[in-house]
Scaffold this motif. Structure first.
Motif, PDB file in Angstrom:
ATOM      1  N   LYS A 135       5.714   1.884   1.371  1.00  0.00           N
ATOM      2  CA  LYS A 135       4.875   2.946  -0.103  1.00  0.00           C
ATOM      3  C   LYS A 135       4.586   2.324  -0.761  1.00  0.00           C
ATOM      4  CE  LYS A 135       4.906   5.636  -4.095  1.00  0.00           C
ATOM      5  NZ  LYS A 135       4.578   4.846  -5.490  1.00  0.00           N
ATOM      6  N   GLN A 136       3.635   1.182  -1.144  1.00  0.00           N
ATOM      7  CA  GLN A 136       2.874   0.694  -1.602  1.00  0.00           C
ATOM      8  C   GLN A 136       1.980  -0.075  -0.690  1.00  0.00           C
ATOM      9  OE1 GLN A 136       2.999   1.623  -4.822  1.00  0.00           O
ATOM     10  NE2 GLN A 136       1.851   0.014  -5.226  1.00  0.00           N
ATOM     11  N   LEU A 150       7.207   6.327  10.447  1.00  0.00           N
ATOM     12  CA  LEU A 150       7.487   6.714   8.848  1.00  0.00           C
ATOM     13  C   LEU A 150       8.181   7.455   8.066  1.00  0.00           C
ATOM     14  CD1 LEU A 150       4.004   5.548   7.229  1.00  0.00           C
ATOM     15  CD2 LEU A 150       5.607   4.250   7.520  1.00  0.00           C
ATOM     16  N   ASP A 151       8.463   8.543   9.003  1.00  0.00           N
ATOM     17  CA  ASP A 151       9.118   9.625   8.871  1.00  0.00           C
ATOM     18  C   ASP A 151      10.359   9.532   9.342  1.00  0.00           C
ATOM     19  OD1 ASP A 151       8.256  10.154  11.447  1.00  0.00           O
ATOM     20  OD2 ASP A 151       7.609  12.212  11.207  1.00  0.00           O
ATOM     21  N   THR A 190      -0.933   2.581   0.536  1.00  0.00           N
ATOM     22  CA  THR A 190      -1.853   3.024  -0.203  1.00  0.00           C
ATOM     23  C   THR A 190      -3.125   1.716  -0.219  1.00  0.00           C
ATOM     24  OG1 THR A 190      -0.561   1.257  -2.188  1.00  0.00           O
ATOM     25  CG2 THR A 190       0.025   3.083  -2.214  1.00  0.00           C
ATOM     26  N   LEU A 217      11.670   0.048   0.984  1.00  0.00           N
ATOM     27  CA  LEU A 217      10.773   1.262   0.730  1.00  0.00           C
ATOM     28  C   LEU A 217       9.898   1.534  -0.569  1.00  0.00           C
ATOM     29  CD1 LEU A 217      13.539   4.454   0.781  1.00  0.00           C
ATOM     30  CD2 LEU A 217      12.396   3.509   2.575  1.00  0.00           C
ATOM     31  N   PHE A 218       9.972   0.929  -1.420  1.00  0.00           N
ATOM     32  CA  PHE A 218       8.753   0.820  -2.470  1.00  0.00           C
ATOM     33  C   PHE A 218       7.820   0.040  -1.552  1.00  0.00           C
ATOM     34  CE2 PHE A 218       6.692  -1.488  -6.300  1.00  0.00           C
ATOM     35  CZ  PHE A 218       6.348  -0.013  -6.906  1.00  0.00           C
TER      36      PHE A 218
END
Length: 160
Positions: A143-144, A128-129, A147, A139-140
């Motif tokens: 990210k989602q 991820l980095d 979570t 990217l969104f």
């Protein structure tokens, strides 16, 4: 990207007019927390794995099939990440489409990531980095997927 036969049949009579189509996208994670990406033949960009469900095919079944077809990775669906209507796309041949995308978080359970069809130039796992350049919407989605929030959906007429 390969155009499914059923879309070709519709295009034979519909021409280039805008088609509203279902789409599926996978955020596939492995046990190390890396994400599976493919570098597309059509534009050379790295992207999440996705495609169009076949008529009658459930979206979760479709996304598992697309991941296997494109990357040779076996996965299982863990949850729906988001549902979103994307902005219209015009392809180089003039065809216009707009997709209602359902994005899934998936867990890799087998297979070795490799180019497995003619849609990708490269396939790989990325920490991820250390992601290659991706579009904001991808990217969104990543990210989602990371979570524990409920499924995301837009409640406005705005498009991402």
């Amino acid at each position: 990207m390969a155009t499914p036969d059923f879309i070709r049949a519709v295009r034979a009579t519909a021409g280039h007019q805008l088609l509203f189509l279902p789409g599926v996208t996978a955020v596939v994670l492995d046990d190390e927390g890396r994400v599976l990406l493919a570098r597309r033949v059509d534009n050379g960009r790295w992207s999440l794995i996705g495609g169009i469900p076949e008529p009658g095919e459930q979206p979760a079944v479709s996304v598992v099939r697309e991941v296997m077809e494109e990357t040779a990775v076996e996965c299982v669906v863990e949850r729906v990440v988001l549902v979103e209507t994307l902005p219209p796309v015009t392809y180089p041949n003039g065809d216009r489409c707009q997709y209602m995308d359902t994005c899934f978080r998936c867990r890799a359970v087998g297979g070795d990531a490799r180019v497995n069809d003619d849609e990708s130039l490269e396939v790989g796992w990325f920490p991820l980095d250390a992601l290659p350049p991706l579009r904001p919407g991808e990217l969104f989605r990543i990210k989602q997927a990371l979570t524990d929030e409920p499924t995301w959906f837009s409640t406005t007429a705005d498009q991402a």
